[in-house]
Design an enzyme around this catalytic site. Structure first.
Site, PDB file in Angstrom:
ATOM      1  N   ALA A 162      17.378  28.106  19.776  1.00 39.28           N
ATOM      2  CA  ALA A 162      17.311  27.023  20.771  1.00 39.28           C
ATOM      3  C   ALA A 162      18.711  26.380  20.757  1.00 39.28           C
ATOM      4  O   ALA A 162      19.410  26.409  19.777  1.00 39.28           O
ATOM      5  CB  ALA A 162      16.589  25.957  20.304  1.00 39.28           C
ATOM      6  N   GLY A 196      15.001  29.896  17.375  1.00 37.72           N
ATOM      7  CA  GLY A 196      14.156  29.983  18.439  1.00 37.72           C
ATOM      8  C   GLY A 196      14.219  31.608  19.187  1.00 37.72           C
ATOM      9  O   GLY A 196      13.216  32.028  19.664  1.00 37.72           O
ATOM     10  N   GLU A 217      11.742  33.528  17.184  1.00 35.83           N
ATOM     11  CA  GLU A 217      10.666  32.870  17.532  1.00 35.83           C
ATOM     12  C   GLU A 217      10.090  33.567  18.997  1.00 35.83           C
ATOM     13  O   GLU A 217       8.865  34.166  19.289  1.00 35.83           O
ATOM     14  CB  GLU A 217      10.416  31.505  17.616  1.00 35.83           C
ATOM     15  N   GLU A 229      17.028  27.508  10.782  1.00 37.58           N
ATOM     16  CA  GLU A 229      16.852  26.006  10.994  1.00 37.58           C
ATOM     17  C   GLU A 229      16.889  25.062   9.626  1.00 37.58           C
ATOM     18  O   GLU A 229      17.497  24.055  10.074  1.00 37.58           O
ATOM     19  CB  GLU A 229      15.462  25.680  11.666  1.00 37.58           C
TER      20      GLU A 229
HETATM   21  N1  CO8 Z   1      22.840  26.554  20.548  1.00 32.74           N
HETATM   22  C1  CO8 Z   1      24.025  26.316  21.161  1.00 32.74           C
HETATM   23  N2  CO8 Z   1      25.217  27.207  21.264  1.00 32.74           N
HETATM   24  C2  CO8 Z   1      25.149  28.047  20.546  1.00 32.74           C
HETATM   25  C3  CO8 Z   1      24.081  28.613  19.559  1.00 32.74           C
HETATM   26  C4  CO8 Z   1      22.814  27.758  19.666  1.00 32.74           C
HETATM   27  N3  CO8 Z   1      21.758  28.024  18.814  1.00 32.74           N
HETATM   28  N4  CO8 Z   1      24.530  29.679  18.916  1.00 32.74           N
HETATM   29  C5  CO8 Z   1      25.532  30.037  19.119  1.00 32.74           C
HETATM   30  N5  CO8 Z   1      26.144  29.261  20.218  1.00 32.74           N
HETATM   31  C6  CO8 Z   1      27.444  28.859  20.863  1.00 32.74           C
HETATM   32  C7  CO8 Z   1      28.504  28.454  19.969  1.00 32.74           C
HETATM   33  O1  CO8 Z   1      28.647  27.290  19.726  1.00 32.74           O
HETATM   34  C8  CO8 Z   1      29.900  29.093  20.565  1.00 32.74           C
HETATM   35  O2  CO8 Z   1      30.185  28.325  21.823  1.00 32.74           O
HETATM   36  P1  CO8 Z   1      31.613  27.716  22.080  1.00 32.74           P
HETATM   37  O3  CO8 Z   1      32.572  29.121  22.212  1.00 32.74           O
HETATM   38  O4  CO8 Z   1      31.616  27.112  23.048  1.00 32.74           O
HETATM   39  O5  CO8 Z   1      32.058  27.051  20.831  1.00 32.74           O
HETATM   40  C9  CO8 Z   1      29.330  30.409  21.229  1.00 32.74           C
HETATM   41  O6  CO8 Z   1      28.026  30.333  21.201  1.00 32.74           O
HETATM   42  C10 CO8 Z   1      29.595  31.736  20.206  1.00 32.74           C
HETATM   43  O7  CO8 Z   1      29.121  31.264  18.893  1.00 32.74           O
HETATM   44  P2  CO8 Z   1      30.203  31.529  17.623  1.00 32.74           P
HETATM   45  O8  CO8 Z   1      31.546  31.233  17.825  1.00 32.74           O
HETATM   46  O9  CO8 Z   1      29.365  30.611  16.708  1.00 32.74           O
HETATM   47  O10 CO8 Z   1      29.528  33.038  17.241  1.00 32.74           O
HETATM   48  P3  CO8 Z   1      29.908  33.681  16.074  1.00 32.74           P
HETATM   49  O11 CO8 Z   1      29.980  35.330  16.185  1.00 32.74           O
HETATM   50  O12 CO8 Z   1      31.042  33.051  15.022  1.00 32.74           O
HETATM   51  O13 CO8 Z   1      28.368  33.396  15.152  1.00 32.74           O
HETATM   52  C11 CO8 Z   1      26.295  33.002  15.156  1.00 32.74           C
HETATM   53  C12 CO8 Z   1      27.335  33.866  15.864  1.00 32.74           C
HETATM   54  C13 CO8 Z   1      26.042  33.403  13.382  1.00 32.74           C
HETATM   55  C14 CO8 Z   1      24.796  33.688  15.658  1.00 32.74           C
HETATM   56  C15 CO8 Z   1      26.513  31.330  15.281  1.00 32.74           C
HETATM   57  O14 CO8 Z   1      26.813  31.313  16.386  1.00 32.74           O
HETATM   58  C16 CO8 Z   1      25.337  30.799  14.622  1.00 32.74           C
HETATM   59  O15 CO8 Z   1      25.164  30.450  13.471  1.00 32.74           O
HETATM   60  N6  CO8 Z   1      24.726  30.115  15.800  1.00 32.74           N
HETATM   61  C17 CO8 Z   1      23.677  29.117  15.520  1.00 32.74           C
HETATM   62  C18 CO8 Z   1      22.332  30.066  14.885  1.00 32.74           C
HETATM   63  C19 CO8 Z   1      21.282  29.031  14.772  1.00 32.74           C
HETATM   64  O16 CO8 Z   1      21.383  28.039  13.917  1.00 32.74           O
HETATM   65  N7  CO8 Z   1      19.910  28.830  15.304  1.00 32.74           N
HETATM   66  C20 CO8 Z   1      18.903  28.053  15.331  1.00 32.74           C
HETATM   67  C21 CO8 Z   1      18.823  26.862  16.115  1.00 32.74           C
HETATM   68  S1  CO8 Z   1      17.730  25.868  16.032  1.00 32.74           S
HETATM   69  C22 CO8 Z   1      16.121  26.514  16.613  1.00 32.74           C
HETATM   70  O17 CO8 Z   1      16.364  27.742  17.388  1.00 32.74           O
HETATM   71  C23 CO8 Z   1      15.139  25.757  16.710  1.00 32.74           C
HETATM   72  C24 CO8 Z   1      13.951  26.236  17.432  1.00 32.74           C
HETATM   73  C25 CO8 Z   1      12.835  25.450  17.896  1.00 32.74           C
HETATM   74  C26 CO8 Z   1      11.996  25.554  18.901  1.00 32.74           C
HETATM   75  C27 CO8 Z   1      11.312  24.407  19.220  1.00 32.74           C
HETATM   76  C28 CO8 Z   1      10.490  24.932  20.513  1.00 32.74           C
HETATM   77  C29 CO8 Z   1       9.392  23.758  20.679  1.00 32.74           C
END
Ligand code: CO8
Length: 291
Positions: free
Chosen positions: A99, A142, A145, A165
């Protein structure tokens, strides 16, 4: 291959003459406009709906607008009698990294609860037509999921699945604690949800989360091939089969077996059941009409 595939979808979806301000807006075959997804039909008979998440710079983070578009595209394919299965994919680097954290960062409990935050996420799980996830790269939070809401998951060999998360001070909110536990069992689900550790495609396959692993460049084509196989059967009977299997996640064994028996009996009221068996006896290919 993946690049080719993306190019094919883009050319299918976007007229070349779009003004640059609108270049990111893609039109589906039925004419709907999308900003965050690419939509088209695949397969020799164009009977496989194809949705590609297209927020590549944000690793396909699932913002509210993207999820709404995904719901619209699914509605479109569900209403298209030619479509018998749907493939959902992302990019080579990310199916979806979760998400959109930036969108969620400032939300309060009151807003989430009163506004029923992200309640429309469930749309994929309620699709009547089979949905196949073709997962390359990250399927996190997400994103994992979302893949688990699909009926079948094919993974590229570099795919990674995780529910991180907990590292953000929250927990999965779109079925992660429930579907993951049903798929891989308590110990691994607990480990993933409590540590945020990811598992590889190979581990996901060994633990029943995905049904097949392919080289990354082939997974989308293989998912489409699977979709074509499904779409070549009766769409009516396919929906009954899907309903019966899904019953296993909701019902007791006795209730599930009862549902299955009712649906099995119901197939005998269809033209396609008659056609399927008659074709077998006559040693010819069945011609299903979805009736
Ligand atoms: N949300 C927003 N932006 C994101 C997300 C995300 N989940 N993941 C990556 N991005 C963005 C980064 O902020 C970055 O943007 P910018 O260039 O503007 O800084 C761009 O994507 C590239 O990301 P990274 O530079 O971090 O890329 P890396 O290759 O270094 O790392 C990762 C990749 C490991 C995937 C890293 O981006 C990461 O850890 N991302 C977050 C993963 C995460 O925590 N996901 C869970 C999110 S919470 C969730 O999903 C809850 C779901 C609940 C649903 C409820 C429905 C009812």
């Amino acid at each position: 291959m993946a690049a080719l595939c993306r190019a094919a979808v883009a050319s299918l979806c976007a007229p070349r003459t779009l003004p640059s301000a609108l270049a990111a807006v893609r039109a589906s075959s039925a004419g709907a406009q999308y900003q965050h997804i690419l939509v088209g039909k695949k397969g020799e008979k164009e009977n496989v709906g194809f949705i590609q998440l297209n927020r590549t710079k944000a690793l396909n983070a699932l913002c509210d607008a993207l999820m709404r578009e995904l719901g619209q595209a699914l509605d479109e394919f569900e209403n298209d009698p030619a479509v018998g299965a749907i493939v959902l994919t992302g990019s080579e680097k990310a199916f979806a990294a979760g998400a959109d954290i930036k969108e969620m960062e400032s939300k309060t409990f009151q807003e989430c609860y009163a506004g029923n935050f992200l309640s429309h996420w469930n749309r994929v799980a309620t699709a009547k037509k089979p949905v196949i996830a073709a997962v390359n790269g990250y399927a996190l939070g997400g994103g994992c999921e979302l893949a688990m809401m699909c009926d079948i998951i094919y993974a590229g060999d570099k795919a990674q699945f995780g529910q991180p998360e907990i590292l953000l001070g929250t927990i999965p909110g779109a079925g992660g604690t429930q579907r993951l536990t049903r798929a891989v069992g308590k110990s691994l689900a607990m480990e993933m949800v409590l540590t945020g550790d990811r598992i590889s495609a190979q581990e996901a396959k060994a633990n029943g989360l995905v049904s097949k692993v392919y080289p990354a460049s082939q997974v989308v084509d293989e998912a489409i091939r699977c979709g074509e196989k499904i779409a070549s059967n009766s769409k009516l009977i396919t929906a009954m089969a899907k309903e019966a299997v899904n019953g296993a996640f909701e019902l007791t064994l006795a209730e599930g077996n009862r549902l299955e028996k009712h649906l099995f009996h119901a197939t005998f009221s269809t033209i396609d059941r008659k056609e399927g068996m008659s074709a077998f006896v006559a040693k010819r290919k069945a011609n299903f009409t979805d009736q």
